[in-house]
Design a protein around this motif. Structure first.
Motif, mmCIF file in Angstrom:
data_model
loop_
_atom_site.group_PDB
_atom_site.id
_atom_site.type_symbol
_atom_site.label_atom_id
_atom_site.label_comp_id
_atom_site.label_asym_id
_atom_site.label_seq_id
_atom_site.Cartn_x
_atom_site.Cartn_y
_atom_site.Cartn_z
ATOM 1 N N ILE A 176 4.055 1.617 -1.079
ATOM 2 C CA ILE A 176 4.734 1.814 -2.368
ATOM 3 C C ILE A 176 3.742 2.310 -3.419
ATOM 4 O O ILE A 176 4.014 3.260 -4.152
ATOM 5 C CB ILE A 176 5.396 0.502 -2.849
ATOM 6 N N ASN A 177 2.567 1.678 -3.476
ATOM 7 C CA ASN A 177 1.600 2.036 -4.517
ATOM 8 C C ASN A 177 0.989 3.410 -4.291
ATOM 9 O O ASN A 177 0.651 4.101 -5.242
ATOM 10 C CB ASN A 177 0.503 0.983 -4.606
ATOM 11 N N ARG A 178 0.847 3.830 -3.013
ATOM 12 C CA ARG A 178 0.335 5.174 -2.746
ATOM 13 C C ARG A 178 1.302 6.223 -3.266
ATOM 14 O O ARG A 178 0.904 7.206 -3.845
ATOM 15 C CB ARG A 178 0.170 5.402 -1.227
ATOM 16 N N ALA B 77 0.831 -1.199 0.000
ATOM 17 C CA ALA B 77 0.000 0.000 0.000
ATOM 18 C C ALA B 77 0.867 1.250 0.000
ATOM 19 O O ALA B 77 0.606 2.211 -0.727
ATOM 20 C CB ALA B 77 -0.924 -0.018 1.215
ATOM 21 N N PHE C 167 -7.256 -0.802 -0.717
ATOM 22 C CA PHE C 167 -6.217 -0.436 0.252
ATOM 23 C C PHE C 167 -4.827 -0.617 -0.361
ATOM 24 O O PHE C 167 -3.931 0.193 -0.156
ATOM 25 C CB PHE C 167 -6.372 -1.287 1.514
ATOM 26 N N LEU C 168 -4.662 -1.697 -1.131
ATOM 27 C CA LEU C 168 -3.362 -2.015 -1.718
ATOM 28 C C LEU C 168 -3.052 -1.130 -2.924
ATOM 29 O O LEU C 168 -1.930 -1.099 -3.411
ATOM 30 C CB LEU C 168 -3.317 -3.480 -2.156
ATOM 31 N N ARG D 195 1.814 -1.552 -12.890
ATOM 32 C CA ARG D 195 2.944 -1.365 -11.996
ATOM 33 C C ARG D 195 2.595 -1.810 -10.576
ATOM 34 O O ARG D 195 3.369 -2.494 -9.915
ATOM 35 C CB ARG D 195 3.335 0.113 -12.002
#
Lengths: 141, 254
Positions: free
Chosen positions: A112-114, A110, B189-190, B196
């Protein structure tokens, strides 16, 4: 012919697994290292190359696309042969180790992706040829 | 008559499996549409039904391969076995957009390393907390938290006892099941929306079965990206587990 596509997929699969075994042997890991990943990269390269040459008619593509579409059913069959009993009997150590690592990894994913959200937001996903046109394959032959 | 029918199914194992899985998919899609109004993806329900069938098979036969141990459904073992699973995963690469995949290259590598290290540390700490004090057991259980293949491979390499091996397999299995079932629910949430992000997920969540099933139930288009990275996960774990991670653990606990 459809079988050309399936044969291409099979050759990439075998070559990738072989290279993965070879790589595992070379670095002494006693297991396949990234064989499926290598096979995927081979298939991507093969597709790009054959497209350029014009050797990839729709029929041939269908021979691969069918197996890509069979993916979810295969995964369901895979789930149906897991050793669920052993997993449940493992007790608190196994459960805690699993839950703990899943939670920690989920938070890092979460995080890293945010961080990348703003840049990636505008990118549209590639359209799935199978899901987008459910009526065309096989029957429309 | 019934015996004859049973014989037909038994002698055509793989074909029976196709029919059975097709039926499971049909039921799941209907349940998804009518019971959850499409909020829970049909694939997720199908996977949960699959796991339920595996539990039933295990109870019925006492075997280790779930439904595939029931002789009538032995074909499920072939259909969901490593060969066809990998064949279908490779086929999904056909949909990979090369530009997208390239963009995530470096992040994928970092995610892979973190995905091996973090679960190992968590698993090792849990093992320590439950009274395991020898480096071999702690390493094996920690490796099990990476994936259920890394656990036994590592344990076999460094000479762990069979009950510790079983524990490490159990930890990996529970993790795979959690990822399979939990991913669709946690997708928001993820941040699972782009190729990517799927590659980051594939590297960190690890288990090929968990990642591919979880992504399939979240968004079918993300599967190839996650699987592409996740397939390197087990190999990396098998490489690091019995070597670097074992030496590090031994250096710490003595």
């Amino acid at each position: 012919m459809i079988i050309y596509g399936t044969a291409l997929l099979a050759i990439c699969h075998l070559l990738g697994i072989f290279l993965g075994d070879l790589l595992g042997n070379l670095i002494g890991a006693k297991t396949n290292v990234g064989g499926v990943g290598i096979a995927m990269i081979l298939l991507i390269c093969a597709r790009l190359w054959m497209h350029k040459k014009g050797w990839m008619p729709e029929q041939t593509e269908m021979g691969v696309a069918f197996w890509g579409a069979m993916y979810i059913p295969v995964v369901v069959a895979m789930a149906a042969q897991q050793n669920v009993l052993t997993a449940l009997r493992g007790g608190p150590v196994a459960l805690l180790a699993a839950v703990g690592s899943v939670v920690v990894c989920a938070c890092v994913i979460a995080l890293i992706n945010r961080g990348e959200k703003v840049e990636e937001d505008t990118l549209p996903l590639p359209v799935d040829p199978i899901l987008a046109t459910p009526a065309t394959p096989v029957t429309a032959r | 008559m019934l015996e004859l029918l049973e014989g037909t199914a038994r002698h055509n194992g793989l074909v029976t499996a196709f029919a059975l899985v097709g039926l499971v998919m049909l039921v799941s899609m209907k349940l998804s549409r009518h019971l959850t109004m499409g909020r829970v993806h049909g694939s997720a329900i199908a996977i949960v039904i699959g796991l339920g069938l595996a539990y039933w098979g295990g109870v019925q036969t006492g075997g280790t391969k779930g439904l595939a141990d029931v002789s009538l459904f032995a074909g499920v073992g072939l259909m969901g076995g490593a060969m066809l699973r990998d064949f279908a995963i490779v086929a999904t690469a056909f949909e990979v957009q090369v530009v997208e995949a390239k963009k995530a290259g470096m992040v994928g590598v970092v995610a892979l390393l973190l995905g091996t290290l973090l679960p190992f540390v968590v698993g090792a700490c849990v093992a320590y907390a439950f009274g395991y004090r020898d480096a071999v057991s702690i390493t094996t259980i920690g490796a099990g938290a990476v994936t259920y293949i890394v656990g036994p491979v590592t344990g076999a390499a460094i000479g762990a006892t069979s009950d510790v091996m079983a524990l490490s397999i159990a930890a990996g299995l529970i993790k795979a099941i959690l990822v399979m079932v939990g991913t669709p629910a946690a997708a928001k949430f993820l941040g699972l929306r782009t190729p990517r992000s799927a590659m980051v997920f594939g590297g960190l969540a690890g288990t090929v079965s968990g990642v591919s099933a979880g992504l399939a139930a979240t968004d079918r288009r993300l599967v190839p990206y996650g699987a592409l990275v996740a397939t390197f996960h087990t190999g990396l774990g098998c490489l690091l587990g019995p070597s670097l991670l074992f030496f590090a653990t031994r250096a710490i606990v003595g």
